[in-house]
Design an enzyme around this catalytic site. Structure first.
Site, short mmCIF file in Angstrom:
data_model
loop_
_atom_site.label_atom_id
_atom_site.label_comp_id
_atom_site.label_asym_id
_atom_site.label_seq_id
_atom_site.Cartn_x
_atom_site.Cartn_y
_atom_site.Cartn_z
N ASP A 116 0.82 -1.21 0.00
CA ASP A 116 0.00 0.00 0.00
C ASP A 116 0.85 1.26 0.00
O ASP A 116 2.08 1.20 0.18
CB ASP A 116 -0.91 0.02 1.23
N TYR A 158 7.33 -9.76 7.15
CA TYR A 158 7.20 -8.32 7.30
C TYR A 158 7.82 -7.90 8.63
O TYR A 158 7.84 -8.67 9.59
CB TYR A 158 5.72 -7.90 7.30
#
Length: 297
Positions: free
Chosen positions: A59, A117
């Protein structure tokens, strides 16, 4: 540069980028994106490149140290050439760290075994200009709060239905995912930074950010302990915590079945091919590519 009329091989890249200036990875009309910048740089070398295929759609504001991107080309350029030749066409916020040869049509999305992540929390009473939009500054994160977050994170490990940990924009029917680990630690170089590492076979849209937000809500006493377990059981987004901002999220590493041949620099990328260390098997990720309609983490 001499070239044939048909693509002769695929090239796999490991790409790192600072997500702050971009509207995300995927190309969007009238928006500056990582994919758009990267495709433009590659086409400056070979105008015949039709598309690039990303492993994960990040994003706006999300960073990456090992995004995996593949494309097909007929240009007779070795992997070293792709790394060095494109550098002059890329903005400072994007760099190709590695290139390797793969088969034509290779799609990192379908070769992904697991992804990791990292989310950075800055525990400081005042902002740090050198970490602006690179870490989420959260007040009240004491050592005791970190221990509460560690205890809370244990409920997320394993295979669960993470329907409560996604946005309404994610309409996929399959929401079961496996998390191999979710660990909190202090950065040894800067104890103000709390690192939250999350590794799994695939992720829903904003799944990591909602997990992090829930951990911070429990750590600060905004939610009662057991919030993750309750949200997993109810599958209701309202039982989870806030969505952490994109600033502190980094796509750290992607493990692929095939990491390519003739790599330059030599050796695996930061997200080199590897089987799950716990001996389990992870099928192809159903996480969307850069061109999927459903947004990704």
């Amino acid at each position: 540069m001499p070239r044939s009329t048909a693509s002769s091989r695929g090239i796999l890249l490991s790409v790192a980028y600072d997500g702050r200036p971009f509207a995300g990875f995927a190309r969007q009309r009238d928006q500056r994106t990582v994919s758009g910048e990267l495709l433009g740089a590659l086409r400056a070398i070979d105008p015949g490149i039709r598309e690039i295929r990303g492993a994960s759609r990040t994003d706006a504001g999300v960073h990456a140290r090992d995004q995996r991107v593949a494309f097909d080309t007929a240009a007779p350029l070795p992997p070293r050439g792709w790394v060095l030749a494109t550098a002059r066409h890329l903005p400072d916020e994007i760099v190709i760290r590695r290139a390797a040869v793969v088969r034509v049509g290779f799609s990192p999305r379908f070769e992904s075994l697991r992804k990791r992540y990292r989310y950075l929390i800055l525990r400081d009473l005042v902002r740090d200009p050198f970490l602006s939009r690179r870490a989420w500054r959260v007040e009240g994160i004491t050592d005791d709060a970190i221990e509460r977050a560690r205890a809370e994170a244990l409920a997320a490990k394993g295979t669960h239905d993470f329907a409560a940990f996604r946005t309404s924009a994610d309409e996929r029917t399959t929401t079961v995912r496996t998390l191999y680990g979710i660990e909190l630690s202090l950065d040894p170089a800067d104890p103000r930074l709390v690192r939250i590492d999350v590794e799994g076979n695939a992720f829903l849209h904003n799944m990591v950010r909602i997990l992090v937000g829930t951990l911070m809500d429990v750590a600060r006493g905004h939610l009662a302990p057991g919030a993750i377990a309750r949200a997993l059981s109810s599958r209701d987004r309202r039982d989870a915590g806030i969505t952490a901002p994109p600033d502190g999220l980094y796509l750290e590493r992607i493990h692929l079945r095939d990491d390519g041949q003739e790599a330059w620099p030599a050796g695996p990328s930061d997200g080199g091919s590897a089987e799950p260390s716990d001996g389990g098997s992870a099928g192809p990720s159903d996480e969307g590519s850069a061109d999927d309609a459903a947004p990704q983490e």
